[in-house]
Design a protein around this motif. Structure first.
Motif, PDB file in Angstrom:
ATOM      1  N   ASP A 199      -3.936   7.104  -2.243  1.00 46.34           N
ATOM      2  CA  ASP A 199      -3.175   5.817  -2.672  1.00 46.34           C
ATOM      3  C   ASP A 199      -2.682   6.024  -3.929  1.00 46.34           C
ATOM      4  O   ASP A 199      -3.200   6.598  -4.937  1.00 46.34           O
ATOM      5  CB  ASP A 199      -4.021   4.652  -2.716  1.00 46.34           C
ATOM      6  CG  ASP A 199      -3.519   3.524  -2.866  1.00 46.34           C
ATOM      7  OD1 ASP A 199      -2.257   3.434  -2.779  1.00 46.34           O
ATOM      8  OD2 ASP A 199      -4.347   2.451  -3.076  1.00 46.34           O
ATOM      9  N   TYR A 215      -5.535  10.254   3.375  1.00 46.11           N
ATOM     10  CA  TYR A 215      -4.735   9.701   2.428  1.00 46.11           C
ATOM     11  C   TYR A 215      -4.998   9.638   1.173  1.00 46.11           C
ATOM     12  O   TYR A 215      -6.070   9.272   0.775  1.00 46.11           O
ATOM     13  CB  TYR A 215      -4.423   8.167   3.104  1.00 46.11           C
ATOM     14  CG  TYR A 215      -3.748   8.258   4.264  1.00 46.11           C
ATOM     15  CD1 TYR A 215      -2.110   8.326   4.379  1.00 46.11           C
ATOM     16  CD2 TYR A 215      -4.420   8.266   5.452  1.00 46.11           C
ATOM     17  CE1 TYR A 215      -1.700   8.292   5.538  1.00 46.11           C
ATOM     18  CE2 TYR A 215      -3.728   7.998   6.920  1.00 46.11           C
ATOM     19  CZ  TYR A 215      -2.403   8.290   6.973  1.00 46.11           C
ATOM     20  OH  TYR A 215      -1.583   8.309   8.032  1.00 46.11           O
ATOM     21  N   SER A 272      -0.681   3.402  -5.204  1.00 46.39           N
ATOM     22  CA  SER A 272       0.049   2.196  -5.670  1.00 46.39           C
ATOM     23  C   SER A 272      -0.430   1.747  -7.194  1.00 46.39           C
ATOM     24  O   SER A 272       0.220   1.036  -7.715  1.00 46.39           O
ATOM     25  CB  SER A 272      -0.691   1.091  -4.578  1.00 46.39           C
ATOM     26  OG  SER A 272      -1.964   0.854  -4.568  1.00 46.39           O
ATOM     27  N   HIS A 305       0.853  -1.328  -0.107  1.00 48.97           N
ATOM     28  CA  HIS A 305       0.079   0.082   0.099  1.00 48.97           C
ATOM     29  C   HIS A 305       1.033   1.154   0.138  1.00 48.97           C
ATOM     30  O   HIS A 305       1.693   1.476   0.901  1.00 48.97           O
ATOM     31  CB  HIS A 305      -0.997   0.014   1.287  1.00 48.97           C
ATOM     32  CG  HIS A 305      -1.874   1.163   1.127  1.00 48.97           C
ATOM     33  ND1 HIS A 305      -2.942   1.103   0.285  1.00 48.97           N
ATOM     34  CD2 HIS A 305      -1.854   2.170   2.030  1.00 48.97           C
ATOM     35  CE1 HIS A 305      -3.595   2.390   0.768  1.00 48.97           C
ATOM     36  NE2 HIS A 305      -2.985   2.857   1.790  1.00 48.97           N
ATOM     37  N   LYS A 306       0.668   2.054  -1.053  1.00 47.70           N
ATOM     38  CA  LYS A 306       1.567   3.036  -1.293  1.00 47.70           C
ATOM     39  C   LYS A 306       0.623   4.331  -1.007  1.00 47.70           C
ATOM     40  O   LYS A 306      -0.087   4.619  -1.901  1.00 47.70           O
ATOM     41  CB  LYS A 306       2.264   3.246  -2.425  1.00 47.70           C
ATOM     42  CG  LYS A 306       3.238   1.926  -2.819  1.00 47.70           C
ATOM     43  CD  LYS A 306       4.412   2.012  -1.929  1.00 47.70           C
ATOM     44  CE  LYS A 306       5.363   1.043  -2.273  1.00 47.70           C
ATOM     45  NZ  LYS A 306       6.697   1.083  -1.558  1.00 47.70           N
ATOM     46  N   ALA A 307       0.551   5.255   0.112  1.00 48.58           N
ATOM     47  CA  ALA A 307      -0.234   6.311   0.241  1.00 48.58           C
ATOM     48  C   ALA A 307       0.583   7.437   0.630  1.00 48.58           C
ATOM     49  O   ALA A 307       1.714   7.296   1.560  1.00 48.58           O
ATOM     50  CB  ALA A 307      -1.385   5.840   1.100  1.00 48.58           C
TER      51      ALA A 307
END
Length: 160
Positions: A123, A121, A125, A67-69
């Motif tokens: 995201d 946030y 990803s 998870h890239k946030a």
């Protein structure tokens, strides 16, 4: 609420000082085409500020997707319920920032309700490599106010 009142008092002092500076500059003739009010607005007024927890993010995956946030934070003295995070290229809303102390959305990153600081946030990803620019905005009394732009650079690591 005390923090918001303290920020409001600071803002009013800042506004008074900026008005004095604007009047002085105007009186000096350095800026003859602007009114004192217009100059004061240029010096003082930033209706909403926007910050991001990162402006670069690597979207490489090792094994399972991660998870890239990035946490976006907007701050304003205006009495609004939410602030919209919008994509600069499309103008579309990509997230809603909350000042709810986590009440509406427990995972929005906001810790203190009604302090004038809004969080959420976004995201990254699924984003492709490139630059993504965002701004925060809200509407109050029929007028829309926007922040300066923040650009997030999405990249991948080089491989052999």
């Amino acid at each position: 609420m005390l923090e918001r009142n303290a920020r409001r008092a600071f803002y009013e002092r800042k506004k008074f000082l900026c008005a004095a500076v604007a009047a002085s500059v105007f009186a000096s003739g350095l800026v003859a085409n602007l009114s004192v009010t217009a100059l004061e607005e240029m010096v003082l007024y930033e209706p909403v500020t926007l910050e991001a927890s990162a402006t670069r993010i690597c979207v490489d995956y090792t094994g399972e997707e991660e998870h890239k946030a990035i946490l976006f934070t907007a701050e304003t003295l205006a009495e609004v319920d939410t602030i919209t995070l919008a994509d600069l290229d499309t103008g579309e809303a990509v997230a809603t920032l909350y000042d709810d102390g986590g009440f509406t959305n427990a995972d929005d990153g906001d810790e203190y309700m009604n302090d004038g600081v809004f969080f959420n946030y976004l995201d990254f990803s699924e984003k492709e490599v490139g630059d993504y620019a965002y701004y925060a905005q809200y509407t109050l009394d029929g007028l829309t106010y926007s922040s300066k732009t923040i650009t997030v650079h999405v990249y991948r690591l080089f491989t052999e």
